[in-house]
Design a protein around this motif. Structure first.
Motif, short mmCIF file in Angstrom:
data_model
loop_
_atom_site.label_atom_id
_atom_site.label_comp_id
_atom_site.label_asym_id
_atom_site.label_seq_id
_atom_site.Cartn_x
_atom_site.Cartn_y
_atom_site.Cartn_z
N VAL A 42 35.51 44.63 41.13
CA VAL A 42 34.63 43.62 40.08
C VAL A 42 33.62 42.86 40.74
N ASP A 43 32.53 42.88 40.05
CA ASP A 43 31.29 41.92 40.57
C ASP A 43 31.01 40.91 39.24
N PRO A 44 31.05 39.70 39.62
CA PRO A 44 31.15 38.78 38.60
C PRO A 44 29.92 38.72 37.79
N VAL A 45 28.91 39.19 38.40
CA VAL A 45 27.43 39.39 37.64
C VAL A 45 27.42 40.55 37.22
N GLY A 46 27.52 41.62 37.80
CA GLY A 46 27.27 43.04 37.41
C GLY A 46 28.38 43.66 36.39
N THR A 47 29.61 43.13 36.55
CA THR A 47 30.80 43.62 35.59
C THR A 47 30.94 42.84 34.36
N PHE A 48 30.64 41.50 34.48
CA PHE A 48 30.94 40.53 33.36
C PHE A 48 29.76 40.29 32.78
N PHE A 62 25.43 47.90 29.75
CA PHE A 62 25.19 48.44 31.23
C PHE A 62 25.74 47.48 32.50
N GLY A 63 26.04 47.93 33.51
CA GLY A 63 26.66 47.16 34.43
C GLY A 63 26.78 47.94 35.66
N TRP A 64 27.18 47.06 36.61
CA TRP A 64 27.58 47.95 38.25
C TRP A 64 28.60 47.03 38.63
N ALA A 65 29.42 47.93 39.44
CA ALA A 65 30.64 47.34 40.28
C ALA A 65 29.88 46.54 41.68
N LYS A 66 31.06 46.03 42.29
CA LYS A 66 30.83 45.73 43.62
C LYS A 66 30.46 46.71 44.38
N PRO A 67 29.57 46.93 45.40
CA PRO A 67 29.16 48.09 46.17
C PRO A 67 30.19 48.16 47.23
N VAL A 68 30.60 49.47 47.39
CA VAL A 68 31.45 49.91 48.41
C VAL A 68 31.15 49.73 49.92
N PRO A 69 31.76 49.04 50.81
CA PRO A 69 31.11 48.90 51.93
C PRO A 69 31.02 50.27 52.73
N VAL A 70 29.67 50.50 53.34
CA VAL A 70 29.78 51.93 54.22
C VAL A 70 28.81 51.78 55.18
N TYR A 71 29.54 51.95 56.60
CA TYR A 71 28.79 51.82 57.84
C TYR A 71 27.97 53.21 58.34
#
Length: 203
Positions: A42-48, A62-71
């Motif tokens: 959940v991303d407070p801004v992008g998901t709600f 339309f919305g988005w989730a919290k980006p998954v961390p990738v190195y």
């Protein structure tokens, strides 16, 4: 709509993490972000906030989730820039696949005759719409969209390091450019390909 949006955006982010894990980056796994539990993404801004404001003002979701961390350095070390491109486009591939599968289901459903069948029909319809929008919108080479990352890694892969460096530096202004583009009259051209493919996939 909510169920369809969650499946689309959560799956999109998980696929980035899974592809990175394939190339030895366990950052997302260690952070518990490969789980299908939507609460972890959940991303407070992008998901709600953004989906709610858009829906009640325009009827558009339309919305988005919290980006998954990738190195990404680990990915590049183990698989090269081609692997980094695959990580960038993994979420888009997921959304396209899901839209095509949902479209196939829709074309084999009979006309809704009850509340249950109407719910099922609406669910798969929104799966098509939301996944097409997410896939094609993210293809645009504008930071922070996935298409910009893929293009930057492609430039580095081809040896165009000045182009890749310029794109990385331009990333700080990408979100502002994206917002200006969406509120401008040119937004009709941004969404035109999405309308076209949605029309092809929906019965």
């Amino acid at each position: 709509m909510v169920f369809s949006l969650i499946i689309a955006i959560v799956g999109h982010e998980i696929m980035h993490g899974l592809m990175a894990y394939r190339y030895g980056d366990d950052t997302a796994k260690n952070a518990g972000r490969l789980s299908p539990n939507p609460l972890l993404h959940v991303d407070p801004v992008g998901t709600f906030l953004v989906p709610s404001l858009l829906y009640f003002s325009t009827g558009f979701l339309f919305g988005w989730a919290k980006p998954v961390p990738v190195y990404i350095r680990t990915v590049i070390r183990n698989g090269g820039y081609l692997a980094a491109i695959q990580v960038s486009l993994a979420g888009i591939a997921y959304n396209i696949t899901l839209a095509l599968c949902a479209s196939a289901v829709l074309h084999n459903l009979t006309a809704p005759s009850s509340m249950v069948s109407l719910f099922i029909y609406s669910f798969f319809s929104y799966l098509v719409v939301i996944n097409v929008i997410l896939a094609l919108f993210n293809l645009y080479p504008i930071p922070p969209l996935d298409g910009s990352h893929a293009l930057s890694y492609f430039a580095a892969w081809m040896g165009w390091h000045k182009v890749a460096h310029w794109m990385d530096r331009a990333g700080r202004y990408g979100f502002i450019l994206l917002v200006l583009l969406l509120i401008s009259p040119f937004s009709i051209y941004v969404f035109a390909p999405m309308h076209y493919f949605i029309g092809l996939l929906l019965p």
